[in-house]
Design an enzyme around this catalytic site. Sequence first.
Site, PDB file in Angstrom:
ATOM      1  N   ASP A  43       0.853  -1.206   0.000  1.00  0.00           N
ATOM      2  CA  ASP A  43       0.000   0.000   0.000  1.00  0.00           C
ATOM      3  C   ASP A  43       0.884   1.251   0.000  1.00  0.00           C
ATOM      4  O   ASP A  43       0.833   2.040   0.918  1.00  0.00           O
ATOM      5  CB  ASP A  43      -0.946   0.006   1.223  1.00  0.00           C
ATOM      6  CG  ASP A  43      -0.201   0.063   2.555  1.00  0.00           C
ATOM      7  OD1 ASP A  43       1.017  -0.262   2.597  1.00  0.00           O
ATOM      8  OD2 ASP A  43      -0.826   0.454   3.564  1.00  0.00           O
ATOM      9  N   ASP A  76       6.900   1.072   1.950  1.00  0.00           N
ATOM     10  CA  ASP A  76       6.562   0.118   0.879  1.00  0.00           C
ATOM     11  C   ASP A  76       7.391   0.430  -0.365  1.00  0.00           C
ATOM     12  O   ASP A  76       7.865  -0.473  -1.062  1.00  0.00           O
ATOM     13  CB  ASP A  76       5.083   0.225   0.484  1.00  0.00           C
ATOM     14  CG  ASP A  76       4.132  -0.008   1.627  1.00  0.00           C
ATOM     15  OD1 ASP A  76       3.614  -1.105   1.773  1.00  0.00           O
ATOM     16  OD2 ASP A  76       3.908   0.958   2.389  1.00  0.00           O
ATOM     17  N   ASN A  88      -2.589   2.641   3.720  1.00  0.00           N
ATOM     18  CA  ASN A  88      -2.129   3.969   4.150  1.00  0.00           C
ATOM     19  C   ASN A  88      -3.063   5.048   3.638  1.00  0.00           C
ATOM     20  O   ASN A  88      -3.374   6.009   4.332  1.00  0.00           O
ATOM     21  CB  ASN A  88      -0.715   4.216   3.642  1.00  0.00           C
ATOM     22  CG  ASN A  88       0.302   3.370   4.388  1.00  0.00           C
ATOM     23  OD1 ASN A  88       0.203   3.201   5.610  1.00  0.00           O
ATOM     24  ND2 ASN A  88       1.268   2.828   3.663  1.00  0.00           N
ATOM     25  N   THR A  90       3.064  -6.153   2.797  1.00  0.00           N
ATOM     26  CA  THR A  90       3.526  -5.062   3.660  1.00  0.00           C
ATOM     27  C   THR A  90       2.365  -4.094   3.910  1.00  0.00           C
ATOM     28  O   THR A  90       2.553  -2.885   3.958  1.00  0.00           O
ATOM     29  CB  THR A  90       4.725  -4.323   3.013  1.00  0.00           C
ATOM     30  OG1 THR A  90       4.317  -3.819   1.728  1.00  0.00           O
ATOM     31  CG2 THR A  90       5.913  -5.235   2.841  1.00  0.00           C
ATOM     32  N   PHE A 104      -0.712  -0.980  12.689  1.00  0.00           N
ATOM     33  CA  PHE A 104      -1.617  -0.474  11.660  1.00  0.00           C
ATOM     34  C   PHE A 104      -2.057  -1.537  10.641  1.00  0.00           C
ATOM     35  O   PHE A 104      -3.251  -1.692  10.369  1.00  0.00           O
ATOM     36  CB  PHE A 104      -0.962   0.713  10.937  1.00  0.00           C
ATOM     37  CG  PHE A 104      -1.799   1.274   9.833  1.00  0.00           C
ATOM     38  CD1 PHE A 104      -2.918   2.059  10.102  1.00  0.00           C
ATOM     39  CD2 PHE A 104      -1.483   1.018   8.505  1.00  0.00           C
ATOM     40  CE1 PHE A 104      -3.707   2.561   9.077  1.00  0.00           C
ATOM     41  CE2 PHE A 104      -2.262   1.518   7.473  1.00  0.00           C
ATOM     42  CZ  PHE A 104      -3.383   2.295   7.755  1.00  0.00           C
ATOM     43  N   ASN A 105      -1.116  -2.264  10.033  1.00  0.00           N
ATOM     44  CA  ASN A 105      -1.494  -3.198   8.958  1.00  0.00           C
ATOM     45  C   ASN A 105      -2.476  -4.259   9.446  1.00  0.00           C
ATOM     46  O   ASN A 105      -3.403  -4.639   8.721  1.00  0.00           O
ATOM     47  CB  ASN A 105      -0.251  -3.900   8.379  1.00  0.00           C
ATOM     48  CG  ASN A 105       0.619  -2.965   7.564  1.00  0.00           C
ATOM     49  OD1 ASN A 105       0.167  -1.905   7.145  1.00  0.00           O
ATOM     50  ND2 ASN A 105       1.859  -3.360   7.349  1.00  0.00           N
ATOM     51  N   HIS A 159       9.958   0.052   8.084  1.00  0.00           N
ATOM     52  CA  HIS A 159       9.310  -1.224   8.431  1.00  0.00           C
ATOM     53  C   HIS A 159       9.330  -2.234   7.280  1.00  0.00           C
ATOM     54  O   HIS A 159       9.802  -3.363   7.412  1.00  0.00           O
ATOM     55  CB  HIS A 159       7.829  -1.005   8.762  1.00  0.00           C
ATOM     56  CG  HIS A 159       7.530   0.036   9.777  1.00  0.00           C
ATOM     57  ND1 HIS A 159       7.603  -0.203  11.129  1.00  0.00           N
ATOM     58  CD2 HIS A 159       7.109   1.323   9.645  1.00  0.00           C
ATOM     59  CE1 HIS A 159       7.249   0.867  11.790  1.00  0.00           C
ATOM     60  NE2 HIS A 159       6.944   1.820  10.918  1.00  0.00           N
ATOM     61  N   ASP A 160       8.714  -1.813   6.155  1.00  0.00           N
ATOM     62  CA  ASP A 160       8.379  -2.779   5.102  1.00  0.00           C
ATOM     63  C   ASP A 160       9.600  -3.372   4.404  1.00  0.00           C
ATOM     64  O   ASP A 160       9.557  -4.513   3.930  1.00  0.00           O
ATOM     65  CB  ASP A 160       7.459  -2.117   4.061  1.00  0.00           C
ATOM     66  CG  ASP A 160       6.107  -1.749   4.650  1.00  0.00           C
ATOM     67  OD1 ASP A 160       5.773  -2.270   5.732  1.00  0.00           O
ATOM     68  OD2 ASP A 160       5.389  -0.951   4.026  1.00  0.00           O
TER      69      ASP A 160
HETATM   70  C1  BDR Z   1       3.030  -0.210   8.602  1.00  0.00           C
HETATM   71  O1  BDR Z   1       1.971   0.717   8.429  1.00  0.00           O
HETATM   72  C2  BDR Z   1       2.156   1.463   7.245  1.00  0.00           C
HETATM   73  O2  BDR Z   1       1.878   2.812   7.481  1.00  0.00           O
HETATM   74  C3  BDR Z   1       3.588   1.240   6.819  1.00  0.00           C
HETATM   75  O3  BDR Z   1       3.696   1.297   5.401  1.00  0.00           O
HETATM   76  C4  BDR Z   1       3.897  -0.130   7.357  1.00  0.00           C
HETATM   77  O4  BDR Z   1       3.523  -1.128   6.433  1.00  0.00           O
HETATM   78  C5  BDR Z   1       3.726   0.076   9.898  1.00  0.00           C
HETATM   79  O5  BDR Z   1       2.838  -0.038  10.968  1.00  0.00           O
HETATM   80 CA    CA Z   2       2.947  -0.593   4.130  1.00  0.00          CA
END
Ligand code: BDR
Ligand code: CA
Length: 308
Positions: free
Chosen positions: A9, A14, A38, A122, A163-164, A237-238
């Site tokens: 996303d 990403d 996102n 991701t 979040f994901n 993160h991703d």
């Molecule tokens: C995740 O949430 C998204 O905002 C980032 O791209 C990542 O995949 C981190 O919590």
């Molecule tokens: Ca992401």
Amino acid sequence: MTKIILDCDPGHDDAVAMLLALASPELQVLGITTVYGNVGLENTTHNALAVRELARSEVPVYAGADRPLVRERISAEAVHGASGLDGPLLPSPSRGVEEGHAVQFIIDSVLASPGEVTLVPTAALTNLALAMRLEPRIVPAIKEIVVMGGSLDSGNWTPSAEFNILCDPHAAKVVFGAGVPLVMFGLNATHQTPATPERVERFRQLGTRMGEFTAQLLEFFREHHEERYGWNGAPIHDACTVAYLLRPDLFRTASYFVDVEVNEGLAYGRTVCDVWRVTGRAPNAEVALDVNVEGFYDLLVERIGRYP
Ligand code: BDR
Ligand code: CA
């Protein structure tokens, strides 16, 4: 060569994951699939196309789910900006998405190469869960899932949830419960990778178009993390997922049983990890614990440096 599908996303981190994968000859990127997250699906798909354009790649892009299975949609404009990829100037995509749904592409790809395709989500796990439900024969045919999502401890969207996973807890429960070999990069690991100004400067020092683009991406991404948490850089993160496929030696993992809370309440969307093995359930996930962060940045800088 490992066959992968990136399900994403974009999203600043990403985008870095995409660039890392597309620069790596050890990986055969079969396709990029997009999902809401996102920001809305239209924007995440546009951003994937723009990053592909920038990478001068021919990889096919497929649009997927525009909403979660059950819950209402949430989004993260506060983190990634209104476009989902605010900051650097993006090229206009000269080519659009492929015909057909991302979920069908995932199904067809896995069935065409049983035991060979690694899925790298991701973002929200909606596309993967839909694929598993629409065509259950893919489940034993998926080689591995390497996911950015969840946490061994606290969340970033609620005290419990990352979040994901919170985007679609029900989909996450399907995916974690599928019995496919799964590696989880949760916040406990990804937060070890802040893109500090010194690290961002390494990309800029490459003196290339892509080095500058990456630096600008990470600079925008830092703003939110600085304002919100006082951090000196945003975690990428991703990109941990793709880095793991290239260099598993950069990460320490442990096998745990992991389930996802789908009941609405304080722990909604939490990845509940049985660290002390109190459930007696067999582990279903390799959970990332530690990142060799200097090695991670060396890899990223070297790969971003491969772009002309
Ligand atoms: C995740 O949430 C998204 O905002 C980032 O791209 C990542 O995949 C981190 O919590
Ligand atoms: Ca992401």
